[in-house]
Design a protein around this motif. Sequence first.
Motif, PDB file in Angstrom:
ATOM      1  N   ASP A   1     -10.728 -26.937  21.871  1.00 32.53           N
ATOM      2  CA  ASP A   1      -9.498 -27.083  22.654  1.00 32.53           C
ATOM      3  C   ASP A   1      -9.782 -27.846  23.947  1.00 32.53           C
ATOM      4  O   ASP A   1     -10.950 -28.065  24.297  1.00 32.53           O
TER       5      ASP A   1
ATOM      6  N   ASN B   1      -9.692 -27.225  27.128  1.00 28.91           N
ATOM      7  CA  ASN B   1     -10.514 -26.612  28.180  1.00 28.91           C
ATOM      8  C   ASN B   1     -11.987 -26.605  27.806  1.00 28.91           C
ATOM      9  O   ASN B   1     -12.854 -26.945  28.616  1.00 28.91           O
TER      10      ASN B   1
ATOM     11  N   GLU C   1      -0.984 -19.464  22.298  1.00 33.55           N
ATOM     12  CA  GLU C   1      -0.478 -19.079  20.970  1.00 33.55           C
ATOM     13  C   GLU C   1       0.437 -20.147  20.370  1.00 33.55           C
ATOM     14  O   GLU C   1       0.547 -20.251  19.150  1.00 33.55           O
TER      15      GLU C   1
ATOM     16  N   LYS D   1      -1.092 -22.175  17.811  1.00 37.25           N
ATOM     17  CA  LYS D   1      -1.557 -21.513  16.579  1.00 37.25           C
ATOM     18  C   LYS D   1      -0.423 -21.483  15.555  1.00 37.25           C
ATOM     19  O   LYS D   1       0.073 -20.432  15.169  1.00 37.25           O
TER      20      LYS D   1
ATOM     21  N   GLY E   1     -10.736 -17.429  20.240  1.00 35.11           N
ATOM     22  CA  GLY E   1     -10.092 -16.914  19.034  1.00 35.11           C
ATOM     23  C   GLY E   1      -9.083 -17.881  18.435  1.00 35.11           C
ATOM     24  O   GLY E   1      -8.931 -17.958  17.216  1.00 35.11           O
ATOM     25  N   ILE E   2      -8.407 -18.633  19.289  1.00 33.71           N
ATOM     26  CA  ILE E   2      -7.373 -19.536  18.767  1.00 33.71           C
ATOM     27  C   ILE E   2      -8.014 -20.686  17.995  1.00 33.71           C
ATOM     28  O   ILE E   2      -7.620 -20.976  16.852  1.00 33.71           O
TER      29      ILE E   2
ATOM     30  N   ASP F   1      -9.485 -19.189  14.766  1.00 31.10           N
ATOM     31  CA  ASP F   1      -8.463 -18.842  13.768  1.00 31.10           C
ATOM     32  C   ASP F   1      -7.914 -20.094  13.081  1.00 31.10           C
ATOM     33  O   ASP F   1      -7.692 -20.110  11.869  1.00 31.10           O
TER      34      ASP F   1
ATOM     35  N   THR G   1     -16.679 -18.977  22.071  1.00 32.83           N
ATOM     36  CA  THR G   1     -16.873 -19.199  23.516  1.00 32.83           C
ATOM     37  C   THR G   1     -16.138 -18.221  24.434  1.00 32.83           C
ATOM     38  O   THR G   1     -16.203 -18.364  25.652  1.00 32.83           O
ATOM     39  N   THR G   2     -15.362 -17.279  23.873  1.00 31.53           N
ATOM     40  CA  THR G   2     -14.746 -16.257  24.737  1.00 31.53           C
ATOM     41  C   THR G   2     -15.320 -14.894  24.358  1.00 31.53           C
ATOM     42  O   THR G   2     -15.812 -14.706  23.241  1.00 31.53           O
TER      43      THR G   2
ATOM     44  N   ALA H   1     -12.864 -11.700  17.336  1.00 31.26           N
ATOM     45  CA  ALA H   1     -12.099 -12.647  16.522  1.00 31.26           C
ATOM     46  C   ALA H   1     -12.936 -13.482  15.557  1.00 31.26           C
ATOM     47  O   ALA H   1     -12.490 -13.780  14.448  1.00 31.26           O
TER      48      ALA H   1
ATOM     49  N   LYS I   1     -11.336 -13.294   9.156  1.00 31.63           N
ATOM     50  CA  LYS I   1      -9.864 -13.411   9.156  1.00 31.63           C
ATOM     51  C   LYS I   1      -9.482 -14.661   9.923  1.00 31.63           C
ATOM     52  O   LYS I   1     -10.047 -14.949  10.983  1.00 31.63           O
TER      53      LYS I   1
ATOM     54  N   LYS J   1       2.693 -12.973  14.597  1.00 29.66           N
ATOM     55  CA  LYS J   1       1.285 -13.352  14.720  1.00 29.66           C
ATOM     56  C   LYS J   1       0.545 -13.268  13.396  1.00 29.66           C
ATOM     57  O   LYS J   1       0.696 -12.307  12.643  1.00 29.66           O
TER      58      LYS J   1
ATOM     59  N   LEU K   1     -21.973 -18.789  27.981  1.00 31.96           N
ATOM     60  CA  LEU K   1     -20.730 -19.571  28.047  1.00 31.96           C
ATOM     61  C   LEU K   1     -19.588 -18.770  28.689  1.00 31.96           C
ATOM     62  O   LEU K   1     -18.552 -19.324  29.065  1.00 31.96           O
TER      63      LEU K   1
ATOM     64  N   THR L   1     -17.819 -19.162  32.600  1.00 30.89           N
ATOM     65  CA  THR L   1     -16.731 -20.046  33.040  1.00 30.89           C
ATOM     66  C   THR L   1     -15.341 -19.517  32.662  1.00 30.89           C
ATOM     67  O   THR L   1     -14.336 -20.154  32.969  1.00 30.89           O
TER      68      THR L   1
HETATM   69  N1  LIG Z   1      -9.397 -13.468  13.426  1.00 31.12           N
HETATM   70  C1  LIG Z   1      -9.487 -12.279  13.968  1.00 31.12           C
HETATM   71  O1  LIG Z   1     -10.062 -11.353  13.402  1.00 31.12           O
HETATM   72  C2  LIG Z   1      -8.925 -12.085  15.336  1.00 31.12           C
HETATM   73  C3  LIG Z   1      -9.218 -10.908  16.031  1.00 31.12           C
HETATM   74  C4  LIG Z   1      -8.737 -10.789  17.329  1.00 31.12           C
HETATM   75  C5  LIG Z   1      -7.972 -11.802  17.891  1.00 31.12           C
HETATM   76  N2  LIG Z   1      -7.707 -12.928  17.172  1.00 31.12           N
HETATM   77  C6  LIG Z   1      -6.918 -14.010  17.740  1.00 31.12           C
HETATM   78  O2  LIG Z   1      -7.651 -14.614  18.796  1.00 31.12           O
HETATM   79  C7  LIG Z   1      -6.722 -15.263  19.667  1.00 31.12           C
HETATM   80  C8  LIG Z   1      -7.123 -15.024  21.086  1.00 31.12           C
HETATM   81  O3  LIG Z   1      -8.424 -15.486  21.296  1.00 31.12           O
HETATM   82  P1  LIG Z   1      -9.033 -15.666  22.763  1.00 31.12           P
HETATM   83  O4  LIG Z   1      -8.703 -14.477  23.567  1.00 31.12           O
HETATM   84  O5  LIG Z   1     -10.441 -16.063  22.588  1.00 31.12           O
HETATM   85  O6  LIG Z   1      -8.113 -16.797  23.376  1.00 31.12           O
HETATM   86  P2  LIG Z   1      -8.183 -18.399  23.428  1.00 31.12           P
HETATM   87  O7  LIG Z   1      -8.884 -18.969  22.274  1.00 31.12           O
HETATM   88  O8  LIG Z   1      -6.801 -18.826  23.706  1.00 31.12           O
HETATM   89  O9  LIG Z   1      -9.054 -18.644  24.743  1.00 31.12           O
HETATM   90  C9  LIG Z   1      -8.557 -18.216  25.987  1.00 31.12           C
HETATM   91  C10 LIG Z   1      -8.593 -19.329  27.030  1.00 31.12           C
HETATM   92  O10 LIG Z   1      -9.935 -19.514  27.454  1.00 31.12           O
HETATM   93  C11 LIG Z   1     -10.310 -20.880  27.349  1.00 31.12           C
HETATM   94  N3  LIG Z   1     -11.742 -20.876  27.068  1.00 31.12           N
HETATM   95  C12 LIG Z   1     -12.365 -20.660  25.896  1.00 31.12           C
HETATM   96  N4  LIG Z   1     -13.701 -20.592  26.076  1.00 31.12           N
HETATM   97  C13 LIG Z   1     -13.921 -20.787  27.392  1.00 31.12           C
HETATM   98  C14 LIG Z   1     -15.093 -20.794  28.200  1.00 31.12           C
HETATM   99  N5  LIG Z   1     -16.310 -20.547  27.689  1.00 31.12           N
HETATM  100  N6  LIG Z   1     -14.948 -21.034  29.524  1.00 31.12           N
HETATM  101  C15 LIG Z   1     -13.711 -21.228  30.070  1.00 31.12           C
HETATM  102  N7  LIG Z   1     -12.573 -21.209  29.364  1.00 31.12           N
HETATM  103  C16 LIG Z   1     -12.680 -20.985  28.039  1.00 31.12           C
HETATM  104  C17 LIG Z   1      -9.427 -21.450  26.277  1.00 31.12           C
HETATM  105  O11 LIG Z   1      -9.271 -22.831  26.432  1.00 31.12           O
HETATM  106  C18 LIG Z   1      -8.130 -20.686  26.527  1.00 31.12           C
HETATM  107  O12 LIG Z   1      -7.388 -21.311  27.540  1.00 31.12           O
HETATM  108  C19 LIG Z   1      -5.357 -14.712  19.318  1.00 31.12           C
HETATM  109  O13 LIG Z   1      -4.585 -15.698  18.684  1.00 31.12           O
HETATM  110  C20 LIG Z   1      -5.658 -13.559  18.365  1.00 31.12           C
HETATM  111  O14 LIG Z   1      -4.618 -13.385  17.408  1.00 31.12           O
HETATM  112  C21 LIG Z   1      -8.165 -13.088  15.919  1.00 31.12           C
END
Ligand SMILES: NC(=O)c1ccc[n+]([C@@H]2O[C@H](COP(=O)([O-])OP(=O)(O)OC[C@H]3O[C@@H](n4cnc5c(N)ncnc54)[C@H](O)[C@@H]3O)[C@@H](O)[C@H]2O)c1
Length: 343
Positions: A38, A40, A61, A64, A93-94, A97, A117-118, A125, A130, A139, A157, A160
């Motif tokens: 993405d 960022n 979201e 997604k 996660g986005i 996914d 990275t989160t 996730a 999944k 969702k 990571l 940040t």
């Molecule tokens: N597949 C699964 O089993 C499962 C389980 C839980 C959640 N999810 C899904 O995961 C999604 C949420 O994931 P998320 O919380 O990781 O959100 P995300 O992927 O939106 O990341 C959150 C924000 O952090 C930024 N970012 C990512 N890595 C970074 C880093 N290292 N440094 C700075 N910024 C960074 C991204 O650009 C974004 O703006 C939801 O859509 C949820 O439904 C899936």
Amino acid sequence: MKTVDINYKGSGSNIYISEAWRLVQDLIPHDNVFIISDINVQRLYGDCFPDFPTITIGTGEVVKEPDTVETIIKHLLAAGADRSTFLLGIGGGIVCDIAGFVASVFMRGIDFGFISTTLLSQVDASVGGKNGVNINGIKNIAGCITQPEFVICDTSLLRTLDEAEYISGLGELVKHALILDSKLFEDIEKNTEKLIDRDTDLLEDMVYRSVQLKASVVQKDIEEKGLRRLLNFGHTLGHAVEAAEGIVHGSAVAYGMSIAASISRDEGYISDKDLDRINSLFKKLKLFDQISPDWDNVSDKIMADKKRKGKDIYYILLEDIGRAIQVKYPLDKILKMIKIKIQ
Ligand SMILES: NC(=O)c1ccc[n+]([C@@H]2O[C@H](COP(=O)([O-])OP(=O)(O)OC[C@H]3O[C@@H](n4cnc5c(N)ncnc54)[C@H](O)[C@@H]3O)[C@@H](O)[C@H]2O)c1
Ligand SMILES: [Zn+2]
């Protein structure tokens, strides 16, 4: 480097808790790789990415959705991708996914891997296979379960990450402790300050333990027929509050877990003391403060929950700290119990 393996029907997925950029070179093919990330993550870490074409998506979201899947597939086709293409998702996660979903459907399935990275995607996730997208605001309503070849969780990571996003991940970490591991819960309680400070060594240990817990559940129930439902602890209300209040996933789930813990106490499973310990940990980790969701909004969202089976709903309660059970309640009963708690 610590590793956790998930094996399923002869194919496996390896999860590495490790420095990402050197390791990934050994795990991906030498050519025909496409990266999905993405804006960022690309901006922050693009210089470290392996030298392959990158498809960059937006954030939130709203991306997604099937449109994004279509755009990525058109891009892959235009760039000459084929059945032997490898997709590498680098992001939270986005990204994971979406990348997992695209890889699962493109030409009926190609190999893929993630650099997660989160904190939320590292502890939750990106583990378990999944993937999916949202349609009409519901969702993950279109998706499948397909295991990546590998997932790399690099806790350096996480420095940040935005404060709210980092704290969101702590919610899922506490969830794994609450449903499966009382020792992990105690260790989180003892280390709240270090956790808030994002101590890398501590995070490595906790991400590893969390991944082990999730992997052990997923391994026993890949297709979510039973045990895996425990991972939905806090999510019935959590998803509804996340959508209704627009707060980050982990904080909404923490609120859902707090209400479910309170119902667990009322149903005679956990003590007042346990409930206090749980709520006090959420507070120390700044998981949520004052939340007073609008009931009509929340109940509508719960009704749309895809996990609802007819008039009944699987709801997860705590028998103890570190031990969860699933109960099948009539939807009316669970709505009534939640309504009393949140009003
Ligand atoms: N597949 C699964 O089993 C499962 C389980 C839980 C959640 N999810 C899904 O995961 C999604 C949420 O994931 P998320 O919380 O990781 O959100 P995300 O992927 O939106 O990341 C959150 C924000 O952090 C930024 N970012 C990512 N890595 C970074 C880093 N290292 N440094 C700075 N910024 C960074 C991204 O650009 C974004 O703006 C939801 O859509 C949820 O439904 C899936
Ligand atoms: Zn979750």
